[in-house]
Design a protein around this motif. Structure first.
Motif, PDB file in Angstrom:
ATOM      1  N   GLU A  29       2.707   2.084  -3.823  1.00 14.50           N
ATOM      2  CA  GLU A  29       1.507   2.049  -4.709  1.00 14.50           C
ATOM      3  C   GLU A  29       1.409   3.350  -4.433  1.00 14.50           C
ATOM      4  O   GLU A  29       0.992   4.274  -5.365  1.00 14.50           O
ATOM      5  N   ARG A  30       0.651   4.491  -2.808  1.00 14.10           N
ATOM      6  CA  ARG A  30       0.469   5.298  -2.708  1.00 14.10           C
ATOM      7  C   ARG A  30       1.654   6.586  -2.743  1.00 14.10           C
ATOM      8  O   ARG A  30       0.890   7.715  -3.212  1.00 14.10           O
ATOM      9  N   GLY A  38       0.956  -1.169  -0.068  1.00 15.30           N
ATOM     10  CA  GLY A  38       0.204  -0.161   0.305  1.00 15.30           C
ATOM     11  C   GLY A  38       0.677   1.301   0.077  1.00 15.30           C
ATOM     12  O   GLY A  38       0.045   1.965  -1.055  1.00 15.30           O
TER      13      GLY A  38
END
Length: 208
Positions: free
Chosen positions: A48-49, A45
């Motif tokens: 990706e962020r 996460g």
């Protein structure tokens, strides 16, 4: 004489792009924590962020706990600067016993304020550290050396006081989330630390 700030954070001599990636990842991690808490922050996460490759995250932090350790290191550096250069009694200018009490209370408040990050930074596959890479033991030893009359066995006393301060606190941080409640302003750990120091080093130990 004050101790130097422990060199937490990014290693010296990093490439400019590596520095930018690190800062981007840490800022992104802080945003994710503010939005949804530490439990929702994952390696995938975060990558990706932040718009970076998963390999970059793994090379930078190694493990999920490493993300939170890096965040805690940044906050640790700021805490150390307050101890080294801030106003008394935490910073220079107060007596050693007063500073010793202030340090313990501030250290407890620091980790309780960063409770979620500190909990997430613990690697459950390894023993819980006690005063490992922090300034606690050397700082306590320095203050003990300034007390007159000098307490006996200051080196071993510094080790024992470090364990008394950071051991129970880290055990508290390792409790199940449901068992860890928000800390009141006058936390029992802080009150107990002050009581310990006042009994161990009574007023007679203040410099005359």
């Amino acid at each position: 004489m004050n101790l130097p700030v422990v060199p937490f954070g990014k290693p010296r001599g990093e490439r400019a792009d590596a520095v930018r990636n690190r800062e981007r990842l840490l800022q992104t991690a802080r945003e994710m924590i503010a939005e949804c808490g530490t439990q929702k922050v994952t390696m995938d996460g975060l990558a990706e962020r932040a718009g970076l490759g998963k390999g970059t995250v793994f090379r930078r932090f190694g493990t999920r706990a490493g993300i939170f350790q890096a965040l805690l290191d940044e906050d640790e550096r700021r805490f150390q600067e307050q101890v080294m250069f801030g106003p008394p009694p935490l910073g220079p200018g107060a007596g050693p016993v007063e500073r010793l009490i202030a340090y313990g209370r501030a250290r407890i408040a620091f980790l309780l304020d960063n409770h979620g990050t500190a909990r997430a930074s613990l690697d459950r596959t390894k023993p819980i550290p006690v005063g490992g890479a922090t300034m606690t033991r050397p700082h306590i030893r320095m203050l003990l050396g300034q007390i007159r009359p000098s307490p006996p066995y200051p080196d071993t006393l510094a080790v024992q006081l470090t364990a008394a301060l950071e051991g129970p606190l880290l055990l508290y941080l390792s409790m199940d989330e449901a068992a860890a409640e928000p800390a009141p302003e006058a936390h029992p750990l802080a009150e107990s630390w002050q009581n310990l120091i006042q009994r161990l080093l009574p007023e007679a130990h203040f410099p005359q």
